[in-house]
Design a protein around this motif. Structure first.
Motif, PDB file in Angstrom:
ATOM      1  N   VAL A 166       0.841  -1.208   0.000  1.00  0.00           N
ATOM      2  CA  VAL A 166       0.000   0.000   0.000  1.00  0.00           C
ATOM      3  C   VAL A 166       0.870   1.250   0.000  1.00  0.00           C
ATOM      4  O   VAL A 166       0.589   2.231  -0.684  1.00  0.00           O
ATOM      5  CB  VAL A 166      -0.983  -0.009   1.188  1.00  0.00           C
ATOM      6  CG1 VAL A 166      -1.631   1.360   1.370  1.00  0.00           C
ATOM      7  CG2 VAL A 166      -2.066  -1.064   0.968  1.00  0.00           C
ATOM      8  N   LYS A 167       1.957   1.197   0.750  1.00  0.00           N
ATOM      9  CA  LYS A 167       2.838   2.374   0.783  1.00  0.00           C
ATOM     10  C   LYS A 167       3.467   2.622  -0.587  1.00  0.00           C
ATOM     11  O   LYS A 167       3.600   3.776  -1.009  1.00  0.00           O
ATOM     12  CB  LYS A 167       3.920   2.196   1.845  1.00  0.00           C
ATOM     13  CG  LYS A 167       3.338   2.382   3.243  1.00  0.00           C
ATOM     14  CD  LYS A 167       4.392   2.319   4.311  1.00  0.00           C
ATOM     15  CE  LYS A 167       3.773   2.667   5.660  1.00  0.00           C
ATOM     16  NZ  LYS A 167       4.389   1.914   6.759  1.00  0.00           N
ATOM     17  N   LEU A 168       3.837   1.554  -1.276  1.00  0.00           N
ATOM     18  CA  LEU A 168       4.362   1.742  -2.631  1.00  0.00           C
ATOM     19  C   LEU A 168       3.275   2.280  -3.559  1.00  0.00           C
ATOM     20  O   LEU A 168       3.523   3.146  -4.400  1.00  0.00           O
ATOM     21  CB  LEU A 168       4.922   0.423  -3.168  1.00  0.00           C
ATOM     22  CG  LEU A 168       6.207  -0.083  -2.505  1.00  0.00           C
ATOM     23  CD1 LEU A 168       6.519  -1.520  -2.937  1.00  0.00           C
ATOM     24  CD2 LEU A 168       7.398   0.821  -2.844  1.00  0.00           C
ATOM     25  N   TRP A 169       2.057   1.764  -3.388  1.00  0.00           N
ATOM     26  CA  TRP A 169       0.929   2.256  -4.196  1.00  0.00           C
ATOM     27  C   TRP A 169       0.748   3.757  -4.014  1.00  0.00           C
ATOM     28  O   TRP A 169       0.435   4.485  -4.951  1.00  0.00           O
ATOM     29  CB  TRP A 169      -0.377   1.573  -3.780  1.00  0.00           C
ATOM     30  CG  TRP A 169      -0.651   0.229  -4.381  1.00  0.00           C
ATOM     31  CD1 TRP A 169      -0.665  -0.970  -3.731  1.00  0.00           C
ATOM     32  CD2 TRP A 169      -0.986  -0.070  -5.739  1.00  0.00           C
ATOM     33  NE1 TRP A 169      -0.970  -1.986  -4.597  1.00  0.00           N
ATOM     34  CE2 TRP A 169      -1.173  -1.462  -5.830  1.00  0.00           C
ATOM     35  CE3 TRP A 169      -1.130   0.725  -6.882  1.00  0.00           C
ATOM     36  CZ2 TRP A 169      -1.513  -2.093  -7.034  1.00  0.00           C
ATOM     37  CZ3 TRP A 169      -1.468   0.088  -8.078  1.00  0.00           C
ATOM     38  CH2 TRP A 169      -1.654  -1.297  -8.145  1.00  0.00           C
ATOM     39  N   GLU A 170       0.909   4.202  -2.791  1.00  0.00           N
ATOM     40  CA  GLU A 170       0.604   5.603  -2.501  1.00  0.00           C
ATOM     41  C   GLU A 170       1.498   6.564  -3.270  1.00  0.00           C
ATOM     42  O   GLU A 170       1.142   7.711  -3.465  1.00  0.00           O
ATOM     43  CB  GLU A 170       0.697   5.864  -0.976  1.00  0.00           C
ATOM     44  CG  GLU A 170      -0.506   5.286  -0.247  1.00  0.00           C
ATOM     45  CD  GLU A 170      -0.424   5.407   1.272  1.00  0.00           C
ATOM     46  OE1 GLU A 170       0.701   5.300   1.802  1.00  0.00           O
ATOM     47  OE2 GLU A 170      -1.469   5.580   1.910  1.00  0.00           O
ATOM     48  N   ASN A 171       2.635   6.097  -3.704  1.00  0.00           N
ATOM     49  CA  ASN A 171       3.538   6.972  -4.460  1.00  0.00           C
ATOM     50  C   ASN A 171       3.810   6.450  -5.861  1.00  0.00           C
ATOM     51  O   ASN A 171       4.711   6.923  -6.545  1.00  0.00           O
ATOM     52  CB  ASN A 171       4.851   7.135  -3.684  1.00  0.00           C
ATOM     53  CG  ASN A 171       5.623   8.351  -4.166  1.00  0.00           C
ATOM     54  OD1 ASN A 171       5.029   9.393  -4.437  1.00  0.00           O
ATOM     55  ND2 ASN A 171       6.927   8.197  -4.319  1.00  0.00           N
ATOM     56  N   LEU A 172       3.015   5.502  -6.288  1.00  0.00           N
ATOM     57  CA  LEU A 172       3.356   4.789  -7.521  1.00  0.00           C
ATOM     58  C   LEU A 172       3.231   5.652  -8.775  1.00  0.00           C
ATOM     59  O   LEU A 172       4.075   5.595  -9.663  1.00  0.00           O
ATOM     60  CB  LEU A 172       2.481   3.530  -7.650  1.00  0.00           C
ATOM     61  CG  LEU A 172       2.943   2.525  -8.699  1.00  0.00           C
ATOM     62  CD1 LEU A 172       4.361   2.044  -8.400  1.00  0.00           C
ATOM     63  CD2 LEU A 172       2.000   1.331  -8.764  1.00  0.00           C
ATOM     64  N   SER A 173       2.188   6.461  -8.843  1.00  0.00           N
ATOM     65  CA  SER A 173       2.001   7.265 -10.054  1.00  0.00           C
ATOM     66  C   SER A 173       3.193   8.195 -10.267  1.00  0.00           C
ATOM     67  O   SER A 173       3.677   8.364 -11.384  1.00  0.00           O
ATOM     68  CB  SER A 173       0.708   8.081  -9.960  1.00  0.00           C
ATOM     69  OG  SER A 173      -0.398   7.206  -9.973  1.00  0.00           O
ATOM     70  N   HIS A 174       3.670   8.794  -9.183  1.00  0.00           N
ATOM     71  CA  HIS A 174       4.842   9.666  -9.301  1.00  0.00           C
ATOM     72  C   HIS A 174       6.077   8.865  -9.628  1.00  0.00           C
ATOM     73  O   HIS A 174       6.880   9.247 -10.477  1.00  0.00           O
ATOM     74  CB  HIS A 174       5.064  10.428  -7.996  1.00  0.00           C
ATOM     75  CG  HIS A 174       4.029  11.468  -7.776  1.00  0.00           C
ATOM     76  ND1 HIS A 174       3.253  11.527  -6.647  1.00  0.00           N
ATOM     77  CD2 HIS A 174       3.622  12.484  -8.563  1.00  0.00           C
ATOM     78  CE1 HIS A 174       2.418  12.533  -6.751  1.00  0.00           C
ATOM     79  NE2 HIS A 174       2.613  13.132  -7.901  1.00  0.00           N
ATOM     80  N   ASP A 175       6.221   7.752  -8.964  1.00  0.00           N
ATOM     81  CA  ASP A 175       7.399   6.927  -9.152  1.00  0.00           C
ATOM     82  C   ASP A 175       7.515   6.508 -10.623  1.00  0.00           C
ATOM     83  O   ASP A 175       8.588   6.541 -11.213  1.00  0.00           O
ATOM     84  CB  ASP A 175       7.284   5.708  -8.224  1.00  0.00           C
ATOM     85  CG  ASP A 175       8.584   4.953  -8.104  1.00  0.00           C
ATOM     86  OD1 ASP A 175       9.635   5.524  -8.452  1.00  0.00           O
ATOM     87  OD2 ASP A 175       8.547   3.787  -7.679  1.00  0.00           O
ATOM     88  N   LEU A 176       6.373   6.134 -11.196  1.00  0.00           N
ATOM     89  CA  LEU A 176       6.381   5.626 -12.565  1.00  0.00           C
ATOM     90  C   LEU A 176       6.214   6.720 -13.605  1.00  0.00           C
ATOM     91  O   LEU A 176       6.360   6.458 -14.792  1.00  0.00           O
ATOM     92  CB  LEU A 176       5.244   4.609 -12.754  1.00  0.00           C
ATOM     93  CG  LEU A 176       5.308   3.333 -11.918  1.00  0.00           C
ATOM     94  CD1 LEU A 176       4.064   2.502 -12.158  1.00  0.00           C
ATOM     95  CD2 LEU A 176       6.551   2.528 -12.272  1.00  0.00           C
ATOM     96  N   ASN A 177       5.904   7.948 -13.178  1.00  0.00           N
ATOM     97  CA  ASN A 177       5.468   9.010 -14.096  1.00  0.00           C
ATOM     98  C   ASN A 177       4.345   8.462 -14.985  1.00  0.00           C
ATOM     99  O   ASN A 177       4.331   8.571 -16.212  1.00  0.00           O
ATOM    100  CB  ASN A 177       6.639   9.518 -14.961  1.00  0.00           C
ATOM    101  CG  ASN A 177       6.179  10.579 -15.970  1.00  0.00           C
ATOM    102  OD1 ASN A 177       6.408  10.444 -17.165  1.00  0.00           O
ATOM    103  ND2 ASN A 177       5.528  11.608 -15.495  1.00  0.00           N
TER     104      ASN A 177
END
Lengths: 100, 419, 970, 195
Positions: free
Chosen positions: B97-108
């Motif tokens: 869930v923590k990775l999900w929370e920043n995933l859009s930014h992480d992946l652009n």
């Protein structure tokens, strides 16, 4: 899916319970071969294609059936009682032509 | 490759979209890679991404027999949560869930993770106790959870029949606010694009037909696009794990392949804004951004590799949905589909080194594969890179079954259809 | 576009009038009209707004493939969204509203999205809305903010929250031959199958049988087609072995030739008759299926092809000939095949002026040329439509010279004025059910430029146009020029409902989303409510062109159920409003009559408390418990699972499935037994009574009764088939009343005839038979409450009489009825386990039941119960708890060692059950904690953040009350 | 002995319901037999059990799966491999069967209280039952006097055809009231009479 119960004839899937892989040998109850018990309890062949498996006609005669069913097409190539019933005779089958 | 942003979108919109290039390259296989990942689904792609990003391992190929994301990453009901009972699962899914929370930014890449919450309805007093046990367990490891009262639930979900037609009154519910949904296909595409940008090769239409071996050791794969050697071969093929492992001579695994059906209704204006589950049956439902009610229930319950389900489950699921939201009886089912689940013997996953030297295995996702996608790849990448599991996946071993160290969320034992 | 009603014959009964409303305006139509035909007859041409750009849309089709004209029907508070107006039969008082527009259909502010058209191209969501990486909108916040508005703009109709009061039913049917579709091919197949004497079922989606043969002219078997249909249908109706179902759409083809279909029984009526379902969910198991599902006409992709007034040629002709509605006065045709010429002729016959026929092909057949000249108007071969004109309705279109081989346009565009453009881009056989049925892939036919059904994997055949055989209709060649798109700039729609344009398909190609599944998912092509019926092949064709590959190499998607959308209520059928059956004990009415508060327990209903007026649940169970411990209480235990285990091998069978020995149990004695799962974990417990040498009555927990029965049957059938044992569920045979407390024996002694109940005759775990109220009973002395207690079993049909007699006999002794709460309280005080502790993850050792694990014999689970994970010292084990702060405990609370309410960490276990113990005068509980017994006498803290509770507890033995069992042995 | 109480309670509503024509589509009854007994034969001993049933109840069971026989006051049918249901108006047949069937041949299990017997008869009996059960009720598929084991969702049922348009249903007693309500609901379309 329709399963042809040897006693009840073709019946809907909803009447049956899947009782699992029949490619497993239950060790002798007194066996202390832990490895054999482990394999029996947890490990599965998970066949692609014709798969031997147990089903119970739980919403019908409640007999357990051993079937061979394709896990690709769901076509059933054989069904038999697991527990032998030497006195069993299939019922007479329906003749065509009756009103639907 | 253009960075995605509202500015690049505008620039392209008014200049015939010239910048948009393929989201990932379509390279030919190289003869050898450091890591070959078999399976271009969500978990394989995220593994590739984190190998490159977290461990600097970029000489990697993802080998996919069809097109990327053709498996369960594109066939699920898009729900994300970490509301688990057992600590092994809690730590892992919360990391996800923590990775999900920043995933859009992480992946652009906007994967549209919407934290609209997940509400489990309790339909008996004892079920409410079970949910309290689970919620408190979550709180004790730092995961958000709260109990909702009947009155709160009524206000939160006005369309819900709080008594389920009088048959199964709601006694309360367990809510995880940080849970939610994401756009499933976008996750696959975002990871593929992200890995590709770091140099990973996506090899589509490249089916594995066997393993290359050096004694016991796996040293590559044989594919429909030729032999590919690899220092490490990682397998993340969900429902087809059993078949693939047979090619490596492993004939039995604590896995069965089952079909899980999923459903979507016609599009509706906003009807509810959360994920909700029905405690007295087995139903989970949410509403997509396009407006369709997205929902599912039990697996069909028998071994299969056919992505085709049968009617009894369809009827069960529809009756439960209409009991939950009586207004939906007149809404129409638009589409149904099936995905092949790798059901493990305790309902929990496997992310491990082995079972052969040079091989790494990721499987056993049961119903939970989508929400696990980031953490699964993250932990698998760690395991591949370091040849040992991260503490998050240390318990997800293959030998835990034989040793009795099962992680049995539902307490059902070794009967996969019950997990 | 200026449609009007005509005098053409057809299905519409103009002698009678029906009034209905659309967007609040009252209109008149006639029986036989659909909402689409009736509205068009009233001059309405604007039906809806598209999904993304909110473009004005009219009617494209006359059937189930309609992508544009979606409406919501309203019946009182009940809403039914997203119905194609082409499928809705009007009835008196019908109320329909348009969708996806605000504030009105003709002025929709959402249409502003058209301006952002290029911004909103395929995949735009993925490229933006990520928001800032820092600040208050980081993470998912910004997206969720945007999503809020996107969700409001998206969606189609609005669902209601009111309960749907309609009735739905399921119907099972069996037949030798099921024919889907009643066009000429279907009728012939049904007639042939009926002649063979088999049972035949014929399904037709439409209210009328016959398909297009009813209205499209032509001859069948030497007679007028419409007449042939009438004769054939009435012939079939007379046959006893044929069932004809109209308004019935087959939507799912499942394994075993099982077909799901929905009959619209009362949708076309103002009100269903009493007892009549709105829709009937047919589940038909057929030996053989004939798919005569017909074909769908395809639109052509060109700029402005979505303007109201652009309609499929066959649909236009059908409105004119079948519904007596001329959809336009000045009609032009745009086609790439001959079939449109026949439809042009029908339109002309109905009174339209055919202003032009534009054909992409340079050369056309003689038949087509003849029909064109009969129609009058211009024939423009080798031309294509490149744009349409008009506002919310067509006024004209532009044509240019076109080379079908190269796709090039030459010369100056020319404007032709027309109010309807009838298009035909070829035909796609309706292979949906065939595709659902089989494992195979649809096959591309280059002549038809269409997919044909896959090879059958089940017993079915496709016939007629569904199989690509178009010879039976007007006899015209439907093979089209292989052109799907006219590229002339401007928005050219492929998927009308989802606003997917040809440029979107090309953008997907440019971004690498080239496989058919990627194309669908990236652009949402074919994912709309029409399921791609009009858009699938054109979309594939455009991608194929972009890739430079033939269409079959791009692939087709496999069709999934349902063929067309189906009401969720219909599939849920009779379980709507009645999800699961109620299971009631013989004394149910008595409990309810006494004001008992009932809890669900699986399917059962069980009394929780018998609350007196003004009493809280806690007060009630404390009162019931106190009365039981001080005098006597009675509880209904009829729900316990009961299994007769009979036969010469019954005792041996029990020895194998229980952890302890039963072969040594004397007749007329009972014993507590424990079962494990194969994997060594605890499974279920209960007492088993030996009624005779070969007869055992096993009891299980209420919750596990079904599972245990199934498990025993599995072992017997699969592993021990030679054992002579019969297993029979007798849960419902016996009513059970447990009477407990110091006066229990006195009460029994006063009411039981035919046997003594003293300690000698009826010792602990003994069984006697006698009579109560003249009814035979079986009494076993066993105790769950820890009191001197007896279970009195009688035939279920006598349960109430026995219960009444016991209640009456108990009056002088202070007997009270008690419910689940008091039952739970007493078992917690005693430390007896239930499903909260035997939760599938605990072992016998965890529950301190290892004394029950026989070392004399193997049993189910014995080989697996000693593995390292099951004997780990760190496992959570059963203890008792006493609240030290005098406050209640909560089930599901956790326990910690530290005394810091804010530090949520280091749980050592959880509470499984709680109560106020009247006997101890304290709040107590049972818990599973790490270390178990080792913690007896130590302090811990309940940590229950969910309910804001933190406080000290003492960990004690789970045997908290009368640990020596003096009371029950007394 | 005391009379057995019906489990149907207030759900039993005698009289005609939604009958529009001269006769109801179906008639629904609780038949309340005195004895319902299950007899099971060990594999290979079916014939001995069939003989015992004939000797005790005077019912001659035909061979074959699901074979049955019915008279006005008693009936028997096979419903599972080696298993038969014997139903009589009189009470006490269980004891007689017990005498006639030694444990070496098979077992006898009394179910007089555990199963509730419901009768559906009339011209629309097949139609109404087909709403509830996924089995073929057409006469050639389900011959006169034959027995079937099937289920309606959670409600396990044994069915014997006791007439061309008459079926006797045996359901678990605890489900009987709920099932009866469902049955009446399903019969409303064709009109029904409870008697």
């Amino acid at each position: 899916m329709l399963i042809t119960c040897p006693y009840c004839g073709p019946r809907d899937l909803a009447e049956f319970t899947y009782q699992g892989d029949a490619n497993r040998a239950r060790p002798d109850p007194a066996s202390t071969d832990q490895a054999a018990w482990n394999v029996y309890t947890y490990d599965r062949v998970n066949t692609l294609g014709d798969h031997a498996e147990y089903w119970q006609h739980s919403g019908g005669c409640r007999a357990h059936l051993k079937m061979v069913r394709s896990t690709l097409t769901h076509a059933i190539s054989s069904v038999e009682f697991v527990r032998p019933h030497p006195g069993h005779k299939p019922s007479s089958r329906r003749k065509p032509g009756a009103a639907p | 490759m253009a960075e995605y942003s509202v500015f690049s979108l505008l620039r392209n919109a008014f200049s015939a979209q010239p910048d948009w290039k393929p989201a990932w390259r379509k390279p030919d296989p190289k003869p050898e890679y450091d890591v070959v990942i078999v399976g271009g689904g969500g978990h394989g792609l995220s593994t590739a991404y984190y190998l490159a990003k977290e461990h600097g391992i970029t000489n990697v190929a993802v080998v996919e027999r069809g097109w990327l994301g053709q498996g369960n990453i594109g066939r699920n009901t898009t729900m994300i949560r970490s509301n688990y009972l057992l600590p092994q699962n809690q730590h892992f899914y919360e990391h996800s869930v923590k990775l999900w929370e920043n995933l859009s930014h992480d992946l652009n890449y906007n994967v549209m993770f919407s934290q609209r919450g997940c509400l489990n309805l309790a339909n008996s007093p004892s079920q409410l106790d079970d949910f309290a046990r689970r919620g408190n367990a979550m709180r004790h490891v730092g995961i958000d959870a709260e109990l909702m009262s009947v009155e709160q639930i009524k206000a939160f979900l006005p369309a819900l029949d709080i008594n389920f037609g009088g048959r199964f009154p709601v006694y309360g519910g367990l809510m995880q606010r940080r849970a939610g949904t994401a756009r499933h296909d976008a996750v696959a595409w975002g990871y593929a694009r992200g890995a590709d940008r770091r140099g990973v090769d996506m090899l589509e239409n490249c089916e594995v037909t066997g393993f290359l071996r050096d004694g016991d050791r796996i040293v590559g794969v044989r594919t429909t696009r030729g032999e590919i050697r690899a220092k490490k071969v990682a397998v993340a093929v969900a429902g087809h794990t059993g078949q693939l492992m047979k090619m490596a001579g492993i004939n039995r695994l604590p896995i069965e392949s089952h079909v899980l059906q999923a459903f979507v209704s016609e599009g509706l204006k906003p009807f509810m804004d959360t994920v909700v589950t029905f405690g007295a049956g087995h139903l989970y439902v949410t509403q997509s951004d396009k407006g369709g009610m997205v929902f599912g229930g039990d697996i069909d319950g028998y071994n299969t590799y056919a992505q085709r389900g049968n009617l009894p489950i369809v009827e069960d699921v529809m009756s439960e949905l209409a009991a939950m939201f009586p207004g939906l009886a007149r809404v129409r089912l638009l589409r149904s589909w099936g995905g092949i689940m790798d059901m493990s013997m305790d309902g929990s996953p496997i992310i491990t080194t082995g079972p052969l030297p040079g091989m790494y295995l990721n499987t056993g996702w049961c119903y939970g594969g989508f929400k696990a996608t980031p953490a699964s790849g993250w932990c698998f990448a760690w395991t591949i890179a370091r040849d040992e599991p991260h503490p998050y996946n240390a318990a997800f071993t293959l030998d835990r079954f034989h040793r009795g160290l099962v992680i049995d969320e539902k307490g059902q034992g070794s009967t996969p259809r019950l997990h | 576009m200026s449609p009007r009603r005509t005098n053409a014959p057809g299905r519409v009964d103009r002698a009678r009038s029906i009034r209905f409303s659309f967007d609040g305006k009252i209109f008149a139509g006639h029986p036989g009209d659909t909402l689409a035909s009736a509205l068009m007859a009233n001059g309405v041409t604007l039906f809806g707004r598209s999904f993304k750009y909110h473009r004005p849309r009219g009617v494209l089709t006359a059937g189930v493939d309609e992508p544009n004209a979606l409406v919501t029907l309203i019946r009182g508070d009940v809403r039914e969204p997203n119905l194609p107006a082409t499928q809705v039969e009007i009835y008196e008082g019908l109320e329909a509203v348009s969708q996806n527009r605000f504030p009105s259909l003709s002025f929709d502010v959402g249409a502003v999205n058209q301006l952002g058209g290029k911004l909103l191209g395929a995949g735009f969501y993925y490229k933006t809305f990520m928001g800032p990486v820092i600040g208050p909108l980081k993470g998912t916040r910004f997206w969720m903010f945007c999503e809020h508005f996107i969700r409001r703009a998206a969606g189609l109709g609005r669902a209601g929250t009111a309960k749907d009061t309609a009735r739905y039913e399921r119907m099972n049917a069996f037949c030798d031959v099921l024919v889907v579709g009643s066009g000429p091919a279907g009728l012939k197949a049904a007639r042939e199958a009926a002649g063979d004497g088999g049972r035949v079922i014929l399904l037709e989606m439409d209210p009328l049988f016959g398909g297009s043969a009813r209205w499209s002219g032509g001859r069948i078997e030497g007679t007028d087609a419409a007449h042939w249909v009438e004769e054939t249908v009435s012939g079939l109706r007379e046959l006893p072995n044929v069932r004809l179902l109209s308004r019935t759409a087959a939507w799912g083809y499942y394994d075993g030739n099982t077909i799901a279909a929905t009959e619209r029984v009362a949708d076309h009526k103002r009100e269903a008759a009493k007892g009549e379902p709105r829709q009937r969910h047919w589940v038909i198991r057929a030996k053989k299926v004939v798919l005569a599902t017909g074909a769908f006409e395809r639109p052509i992709v060109f700029a402005g092809n979505d303007r109201p007034g652009v309609m499929l040629a066959s649909a236009a002709a059908r409105y004119a000939s079948d519904f007596s509605v001329l959809p336009g006065e000045r009609i032009a045709v745009f086609a790439n095949n001959d079939s449109a010429y026949a439809n042009a002729a029908l339109l002309r016959e109905a009174g339209a002026t055919i202003v032009a026929i534009v054909d992409m092909r340079a050369a056309i057949s003689e038949d087509a040329r003849r029909l064109a000249s009969e129609c009058g108007g211009e024939l423009l071969t080798g031309h294509a439509v490149v744009a349409t004109e008009g506002g919310k309705g067509l006024t004209g279109f532009k044509v240019q010279k076109f080379d079908a081989a190269t796709g090039s346009l030459t010369g100056d565009p020319r404007v032709i004025s027309a109010d309807l453009l009838a298009v035909s881009g070829g035909w796609s056989p309706a292979i949906h059910l065939a595709s659902q049925a089989g494992a195979g892939k649809a096959e591309w036919d280059a002549t038809l430029q269409a997919f044909l059904p896959p090879k059958p994997a089940q017993d079915w055949t496709a016939v007629g146009t569904a199989a690509g055989d178009f010879s039976g209709g007007h006899g015209l060649d439907v093979a089209p020029a292989p052109v799907f798109e006219i590229r002339a700039g401007g928005k050219a729609f492929v998927d009308f409902q989802h606003d997917v344009t040809a440029d979107d398909v090309r953008l997907a190609h440019r971004e690498g989303f080239v496989s058919v599944e990627h194309l669908k998912r990236y652009t949402t092509l074919g994912m709309a409510t029409d399921q791609g019926k009009t858009s699938n092949v054109p979309g594939l064709a455009i991608m194929a062109e972009a890739l430079g590959k033939p269409i079959p190499e791009v692939g087709t998607t496999r069709f999934r159920a349902p063929f067309s959308p189906v009401s969720i209520g219909a599939i849920g059928a009779e379980r709507i409003g009645d999800l699961r059956p109620d299971r009631l004990t013989p004394m149910h009415d008595w409990h309810v009559g006494q004001g008992a508060k009932m809890y669900p327990a699986g399917l059962w209903h069980r009394p929780a408390i018998y609350g007196a007026p003004g009493e809280t649940v806690e007060q009630a169970y404390i009162r019931e418990t106190k009365a039981t411990r001080s005098a006597a209480g009675i509880v209904d235990v009829s729900t316990l699972g009961k299994i007769m285990v009979q036969g010469p091998d019954a005792a041996e069978f029990l020895d194998r499935v229980y952890t302890n020995l039963f072969s040594t149990l004397p007749i007329n004695k009972a014993r507590y037994g424990l079962m494990l799962r194969e994997d060594g974990f605890a499974y279920d417990d209960g007492t088993t009574w030996r009624l005779a040498e070969h007869d055992f009555l096993m009891t299980t927990t209420t919750a596990n009764a079904g599972k245990v029965m199934q498990n025993l049957e599995y072992f017997l059938d699969v592993y021990w088939p030679d054992m002579k044992v019969t297993l029979t569920s007798v849960t419902d045979e016996w009513a059970g009343a447990s009477i407990a407390g110091p006066r229990a024996r006195d009460i029994l002694a006063s009411v039981v005839a035919g046997t003594a109940v003293d300690n000698e005759t009826l010792p602990f775990m003994g069984i006697v038979r006698g009579e109560v109220a003249g009814v035979p009973v079986m009494i076993c002395r066993l105790s769950f409450s820890g009191e001197l207690a007896y279970e009195v079993y009688s035939g279920a049909g006598h349960g109430q009489q026995v219960w009444d007699a016991l209640i009456e006999a108990g009056q002088p002794f202070g007997l009270v009825p008690y419910g689940l709460e008091a039952l739970g309280t007493m078992r917690i005080e005693k430390g007896h386990v239930t499903g909260a502790e035997i939760d599938g993850r605990t072992t016998a050792r965890d529950l301190y039941l290892d004394w029950m694990l026989s070392k004399k014999k193997p049993f189910v689970g014995s080989a697996m119960m000693d593995r390292e994970g099951l004997v780990d010292e760190n496992r959570i084990r059963l203890v008792g708890l006493v609240s030290l702060d005098g406050r209640p405990l909560n089930g599901g609370a956790h326990l910690v060692e530290h005394n810091d309410p804010t530090a949520l960490r280091d749980s050592i276990g959880h509470i499984t059950a709680v109560c106020f113990s009247p006997s101890l005068g304290k709040y107590i509980g049972l818990a599973l904690v790490k270390g178990g017994k080792k913690r007896h006498g130590t302090r811990a803290y309940v940590s229950d953040p969910l309910r804001g509770r933190f406080g000290p507890v003492e960990i004690v033995s789970h045997h908290m009350f009368d640990p020596e069992g003096k009371r029950m042995h007394g | 002995m005391a009379e057995q109480l019906s489990p149907l309670g207030a759900a039993w509503k005698p009289g005609r319901h939604n009958v529009t024509g001269a006769a109801p589509g179906v008639v629904l009854t609780e038949t309340r037999p005195g004895s319902i007994v299950q007899v099971a034969a060990w594999p290979g001993d079916e014939k001995a059990v069939i003989d015992a049933i004939r000797a005790v109840a005077g019912l001659k069971l035909p061979d074959g799966a699901g074979g049955g026989i019915a008279t006005e006051h008693k009936a028997a049918f096979g419903f599972a491999p080696g298993k038969f249901m014997v139903v009589t108006q009189v009470e006490g047949i269980e004891a007689e069967l017990l005498k006639a069937i030694p444990i070496t041949v098979g077992t006898v299990t009394g179910l007089s209280h555990g199963r509730t017997a419901l009768r559906v008869s009339g011209p629309k009996a097949e139609w109404v039952l087909a709403k509830l059960y996924a089995i073929d009720f057409a006469l050639p598929a389900f011959p006169l006097h034959a027995g079937r084991s099937t289920m309606h969702h959670d409600v396990f049922t044994q069915i014997q055809r006791t007439g061309a348009d008459q079926f006797d249903l045996y359901v678990f007693r605890s489900f009987a009231r709920s099932f009866w309500t469902t049955l009446c609901h399903a019969a409303e379309e064709v009109g029904y009479e409870v008697r």
